[in-house]
Design an enzyme around this catalytic site. Structure first.
Site, PDB file in Angstrom:
ATOM      1  N   PHE A 286       0.853  -1.193   0.000  1.00 17.41           N
ATOM      2  CA  PHE A 286       0.000   0.000   0.000  1.00 17.41           C
ATOM      3  C   PHE A 286       0.890   1.245   0.000  1.00 17.41           C
ATOM      4  CE2 PHE A 286      -2.940   3.004   2.061  1.00 17.41           C
ATOM      5  CZ  PHE A 286      -4.106   2.748   1.369  1.00 17.41           C
TER       6      PHE A 286
ATOM      7  N   ASP B  32       1.604  -5.172   8.161  1.00 21.63           N
ATOM      8  CA  ASP B  32       0.411  -4.336   8.040  1.00 21.63           C
ATOM      9  C   ASP B  32      -0.794  -5.267   7.903  1.00 21.63           C
ATOM     10  OD1 ASP B  32      -1.736  -2.734   7.206  1.00 21.63           O
ATOM     11  OD2 ASP B  32      -0.366  -1.257   6.338  1.00 21.63           O
TER      12      ASP B  32
ATOM     13  N   TYR C 127     -11.261   0.717  10.437  1.00 22.51           N
ATOM     14  CA  TYR C 127     -12.472   1.189   9.740  1.00 22.51           C
ATOM     15  C   TYR C 127     -12.832   0.310   8.554  1.00 22.51           C
ATOM     16  CZ  TYR C 127      -8.733   3.534   7.151  1.00 22.51           C
ATOM     17  OH  TYR C 127      -7.578   3.807   6.474  1.00 22.51           O
ATOM     18  N   LYS C 128     -12.025  -0.726   8.265  1.00 21.08           N
ATOM     19  CA  LYS C 128     -12.337  -1.621   7.148  1.00 21.08           C
ATOM     20  C   LYS C 128     -13.192  -2.773   7.681  1.00 21.08           C
ATOM     21  CE  LYS C 128      -8.428   0.045   4.551  1.00 21.08           C
ATOM     22  NZ  LYS C 128      -6.989  -0.007   4.302  1.00 21.08           N
TER      23      LYS C 128
ATOM     24  N   ARG D 217     -12.315  -3.748  -7.241  1.00 18.77           N
ATOM     25  CA  ARG D 217     -12.197  -4.649  -6.088  1.00 18.77           C
ATOM     26  C   ARG D 217     -13.585  -4.923  -5.552  1.00 18.77           C
ATOM     27  NH1 ARG D 217      -8.047  -2.474  -1.620  1.00 18.77           N
ATOM     28  NH2 ARG D 217      -9.770  -0.997  -1.521  1.00 18.77           N
TER      29      ARG D 217
HETATM   30  C1  LIG Z   1      -6.203   1.106   4.422  1.00 26.91           C
HETATM   31  C2  LIG Z   1      -4.771   0.863   4.570  1.00 26.91           C
HETATM   32  C3  LIG Z   1      -3.955   1.795   5.233  1.00 26.91           C
HETATM   33  C4  LIG Z   1      -4.569   3.085   5.724  1.00 26.91           C
HETATM   34  O1  LIG Z   1      -3.741   3.891   6.468  1.00 26.91           O
HETATM   35  P1  LIG Z   1      -4.384   5.193   7.143  1.00 26.91           P
HETATM   36  O2  LIG Z   1      -3.333   5.765   7.953  1.00 26.91           O
HETATM   37  O3  LIG Z   1      -5.598   4.741   7.902  1.00 26.91           O
HETATM   38  O4  LIG Z   1      -4.834   6.099   6.031  1.00 26.91           O
HETATM   39  C5  LIG Z   1      -2.627   1.488   5.396  1.00 26.91           C
HETATM   40  N1  LIG Z   1      -2.099   0.324   4.921  1.00 26.91           N
HETATM   41  C6  LIG Z   1      -2.868  -0.572   4.265  1.00 26.91           C
HETATM   42  C7  LIG Z   1      -2.263  -1.848   3.772  1.00 26.91           C
HETATM   43  C8  LIG Z   1      -4.213  -0.324   4.059  1.00 26.91           C
HETATM   44  O5  LIG Z   1      -4.964  -1.210   3.410  1.00 26.91           O
END
Ligand SMILES: *Cc1c(COP(=O)(O)O)cnc(C)c1O
Length: 406
Positions: free
Chosen positions: A128, A205, A230-231, A377
């Site tokens: 990401f 992560d 939040y996911k 997705r």
């Molecule tokens: C959604 C996501 C993030 C989000 O990071 P934020 O700090 O909440 O914006 C980070 N890493 C991965 C792999 C994600 O899927």
């Protein structure tokens, strides 16, 4: 189309032991199929009630006394619940705080500082963006070198690639457990062993894993991890993230605020870190933002992650069947793993011209997640998604694609 797909969806819904959980989420009036629960989960009904009650009873009722009555402990008590229900982590190793990006920074900085003399970070090209940017930033700050593994975007990171990339100078290896694009589940236990054999620390992560696939941080022997709530964890937009530090791992994070100390109210001259994961906290915890997460954890604890994962596999398996039957003839490919062992909670579909069906899909109340240049997705949050929703969403996609040249 009378191919029995809808009957099959209804049969799967009837046989779904978690079907009752759908009523635990607030309805979204105009939405026929929500296929983006991996970007923002639906709100638990109890979140609204709990937020209102929190404002009236705790904020108004307790005022400043609320902090010492319990709020100060929320990062750890919620962290411990997450650890037990979702992360495979024993108590004392998880806190809820900050955002994923900020926690990744704190953990990565702490990790490289805990391996002085080692000069390299191993990461992959398909992680990401925030992960790649944060790791590059830490490398720039500390004068370290980045060793990039080229990941196949339709798959993910493989142990043999990691084995080839690590060496005696590696301080840290950092990957996503579930790849945000392909949905590939990395073999975290094997990769952690490889990193440890080289003397490096691991940072996982878990943003696309927590709440959808089984995570076993303690069993993997993982060192550090972070993820968002939040996911699949339905904590709400901008809900705070979580971080894990393996018990006994001596790391010092860079943002040394007063609430990560052993005795914040001693107001002492120096930062003496609190024991365990508490030391990851910097300043005042985002209590209001944690209220919905507590409501969501009630649901996850009741359902159990094993049943959630089993339904996730049935949902993505059904979606794969529909993609093969309906979408492949229209030029759509599945750009992710098919086997259960490697398949996370979402599917990545690819076809040129997807951006042109996005607006009409939204108009029909079908909400997937578009990824440039040609990906859609399909994120299927197990507690809140029905098989009928998968059917209706992919049927709408099929009908629109049939009228839209690639
Ligand atoms: C959604 C996501 C993030 C989000 O990071 P934020 O700090 O909440 O914006 C980070 N890493 C991965 C792999 C994600 O899927």
């Amino acid at each position: 189309m009378t191919d029995g797909a809808r009957d099959r969806a209804d049969e799967l819904d009837r046989g779904d032991p978690l079907a009752g959980f759908r009523d635990e989420f607030l309805p979204s009036g105009d939405v026929l199929a929500y296929l983006d629960g991996n970007s923002l989960g639906r709100p638990p009904r109890a979140a609204a009630e709990r937020l209102a009650a929190f404002v009236a009873d705790e904020w108004a009722g307790r005022l400043i006394r609320g902090w010492t009555d319990g709020w100060l402990d929320w990062p750890q008590t919620l962290g411990d619940r997450l650890g037990r229900a979702v992360l495979g982590a024993a108590a004392g190793q998880v806190v809820v705080a900050d955002s994923t990006t900020v926690l990744l920074y704190k953990l990565a900085r702490a990790a490289v500082d805990a391996r002085p003399g080692r000069t390299r970070i191993v990461l992959d090209t398909d992680n990401f963006p925030t992960d790649r940017y944060v790791l590059a930033g830490v490398a720039a700050e500390r004068g370290l070198h980045l060793d990039w593994i080229e990941t196949d975007p339709a798959e993910g990171i493989r142990p043999e690639q990691v084995a080839a990339a690590v060496g005696p100078d590696t301080a840290l290896v950092s990957f996503s457990h579930v790849a945000y694009r392909s949905g590939w589940i990395a073999d975290a236990a094997a990769i952690t062993r490889i990193a440890h054999d080289a003397g490096a620390l691991t940072l996982w992560d878990l943003s696309h894993s927590g709440g959808s696939v089984e995570v076993a941080l303690d069993d993997w022997g993982a060192d550090l991890a972070a993820g968002c709530t939040y996911k699949y964890l339905n904590g709400g937009p901008g809900a705070p993230a979580y971080a894990y530090v393996r018990a006994g791992l001596d790391v010092r994070q860079p943002i040394r605020g007063w609430l990560g100390t052993a005795e914040p109210f001693a107001m002492g001259p120096e930062h003496v870190p609190a024991p365990g994961a508490r030391a990851l906290i910097s300043g005042t915890p985002p209590i209001l933002g944690m209220v919905p997460l507590a409501a969501s954890l009630d649901l996850i604890e009741r359902a159990g992650i094993a049943a959630i994962r089993a339904k996730s596999l049935r949902l993505t398996g059904y979606a794969l069947d529909l993609a093969d039957a309906w979408l492949a003839p229209l030029g759509v490919t599945v750009a992710g793993p098919r086997d259960d062992a490697r398949r996370g909670g979402h599917l990545m579909l690819r076809r040129p011209g997807f951006e042109r069906v996005l607006a009409p899909l939204y108009e029909r109340g079908v909400i997937p997640d578009y990824r440039r240049p040609d990906g859609i997705r399909v994120g299927l949050s197990p507690l809140s998604t029905s098989f009928r929703e998968v059917h209706d969403g992919l049927a709408a996609l099929r009908d629109l694609l049939a009228r839209t040249p690639a």
